[in-house]
Design an enzyme around this catalytic site. Structure first.
Site, short mmCIF file in Angstrom:
data_model
loop_
_atom_site.label_atom_id
_atom_site.label_comp_id
_atom_site.label_asym_id
_atom_site.label_seq_id
_atom_site.Cartn_x
_atom_site.Cartn_y
_atom_site.Cartn_z
N GLN A 29 51.48 33.22 49.95
CA GLN A 29 50.55 32.57 49.03
C GLN A 29 51.18 32.34 47.66
O GLN A 29 51.83 33.22 47.10
CB GLN A 29 49.28 33.41 48.85
CG GLN A 29 48.20 32.67 48.06
CD GLN A 29 46.93 33.48 47.91
OE1 GLN A 29 46.85 34.33 47.05
NE2 GLN A 29 45.93 33.19 48.75
N ASN A 62 34.76 33.64 54.30
CA ASN A 62 35.24 34.85 53.63
C ASN A 62 34.15 35.39 52.71
O ASN A 62 33.52 34.63 51.99
CB ASN A 62 36.51 34.53 52.83
CG ASN A 62 37.02 35.70 52.01
OD1 ASN A 62 37.31 35.54 50.84
ND2 ASN A 62 37.13 36.87 52.59
N GLY A 95 38.80 41.07 53.72
CA GLY A 95 39.65 41.86 52.85
C GLY A 95 39.16 43.29 52.76
O GLY A 95 39.60 44.17 53.50
N ARG A 96 38.19 43.53 51.87
CA ARG A 96 37.72 44.90 51.64
C ARG A 96 37.16 45.54 52.92
O ARG A 96 37.34 46.75 53.12
CB ARG A 96 36.67 44.90 50.54
CG ARG A 96 37.21 44.52 49.16
CD ARG A 96 36.10 44.45 48.12
NE ARG A 96 35.12 43.43 48.46
CZ ARG A 96 33.88 43.39 47.95
NH1 ARG A 96 33.51 44.32 47.07
NH2 ARG A 96 33.04 42.44 48.30
N MET A 118 44.84 40.60 48.87
CA MET A 118 44.16 41.36 47.82
C MET A 118 45.22 41.88 46.87
O MET A 118 45.99 42.79 47.20
CB MET A 118 43.35 42.51 48.41
CG MET A 118 42.19 42.08 49.29
SD MET A 118 41.29 43.49 49.98
CE MET A 118 40.61 44.23 48.47
N CYS A 178 41.47 33.27 42.83
CA CYS A 178 41.61 34.53 42.09
C CYS A 178 40.70 34.54 40.86
O CYS A 178 40.77 33.64 40.03
CB CYS A 178 43.06 34.74 41.67
SG CYS A 178 43.31 36.28 40.73
#
Length: 328
Positions: free
Chosen positions: A68, A199, A223-224, A8, A98
């Site tokens: 990455q 994801n 992630g979040r 992130m 992204c």
């Protein structure tokens, strides 16, 4: 089952990776992207975003961290992948997901999903360039404007030799708005033979099980959900290591996070880092929302630390809270 901490940009940095993997339950991390244009980047760029390179590509708790890369020049990406491996990266991940406008305008991230042939060339060049024992993986969204090329992109990534593919179950245009289209992950998984990682929109144990049922994927990238609840990975795995009082443990994590920020970044940015994480924690923890409201206008790092210490004292014993006011 594997749980992977998602990259992130501007959020999950080295310090947060260290703290979240210390909590446990996370099997792998991916760094924020290293942006590649048309040149070989100096080692300092890699070390700034991935200090784990100095630790054999692992967090202090031993969790593997893939590096990455983001860009559109296959040769430059291959050269920088080789440099990352020379510096200690245990694996290379390629960013085709992204959604940031500034990134997409410079032909990086999700915009490349309109060009499956270019995505194939990028993965193939990087795969050829790095040693065969170094895994090359990719992360993609379902598309840029729509999902018409989702299967083509997945097929191109597979045929180029990728070891695995993480799929964020939304297009760039859909951003982060619910729902995540896990059924599309299932379509991709059924169309390729490489491991697929789901994801998107996993915030709870129930979400994980529903995602697994719909997508067919055992492995999930979060992630979040993990930033908002550092104990989510442990909960998904049914671990007995989950704390009895999560908020008390989060306060300890926030203190560690804040002290690291005080040591490592410019003073004017310290308050922003703490508030960013605390705001995200408030999505899952009402206590975080209350604390955020109390410190929202505070900018002095030392005073913010006092607030954290006071909050922890109140949690442990409300009667001693006053004794810590003004201390560091």
């Amino acid at each position: 089952m594997r749980i992977i901490l998602a990259p992130m940009e501007g959020v999950v940095d080295y310090t947060l990776r260290k703290l979240l993997t210390d909590v446990g339950g996370i099997d792998q991390c991916v760094t924020e992207f290293v942006r590649v244009t048309d040149r070989l980047l100096p080692p300092v760029v890699f070390h700034r975003l991935a200090p784990e390179l100095r630790q054999q590509g692992r967090t202090e708790s031993g969790t593997v961290v893939l590096l990455q890369l983001l860009g559109s020049d296959p040769a430059a990406l291959a050269d920088n992948a080789c440099r990352a491996v020379e510096l200690g990266a245990p694996g290379i991940d390629l960013n085709f997901g992204c959604p940031a406008k500034t990134v997409n305008k410079s032909r990086g991230g999700a915009i490349l999903l309109d060009e499956p042939e270019l995505i194939h060339r990028i993965v193939a060049e990087v795969r050829r360039a790095v040693p065969s024992d170094i895994p090359v993986s990719a992360k993609m969204r379902l598309g840029f404007r729509d999902k018409a090329l989702a299967l083509d992109n997945a097929a191109g990534i597979e045929s180029a030799g990728a070891a695995s593919l993480a799929v964020h179950a939304r297009t760039k245009v859909e951003g982060y708005k619910p729902p995540a289209h896990w059924e599309w992950i299932a379509r991709i998984r059924e169309s390729v033979s490489l491991p697929v990682i789901a994801n998107g929109e996993v915030w709870s144990v129930d979400d994980y099980h529903r995602c697994r049922e719909v997508s067919g994927c055992d492995d999930v990238m979060i992630g979040r959900g993990l930033v908002a609840n550092p104990f989510l990975a442990l909960a998904i795995k049914g671990s007995s290591a989950r704390p009895e009082d999560p908020w008390a443990q989060v306060l300890l994590l926030l203190e560690r996070f804040h002290r690291e920020a005080m040591c490592n970044i410019a003073e004017k940015h310290v308050h922003g880092r703490l508030k960013q994480w605390l705001h995200m924690l408030s999505w899952q923890m009402p206590e975080a929302k209350d604390l955020f409201a109390r410190i929202r206008t505070e900018k002095a790092p030392e005073r913010l630390l006092e607030h954290l210490l006071e909050a922890r004292a109140v949690r442990l014993d409300p009667t001693v809270a006053n004794s810590l006011v003004g201390t560091v």
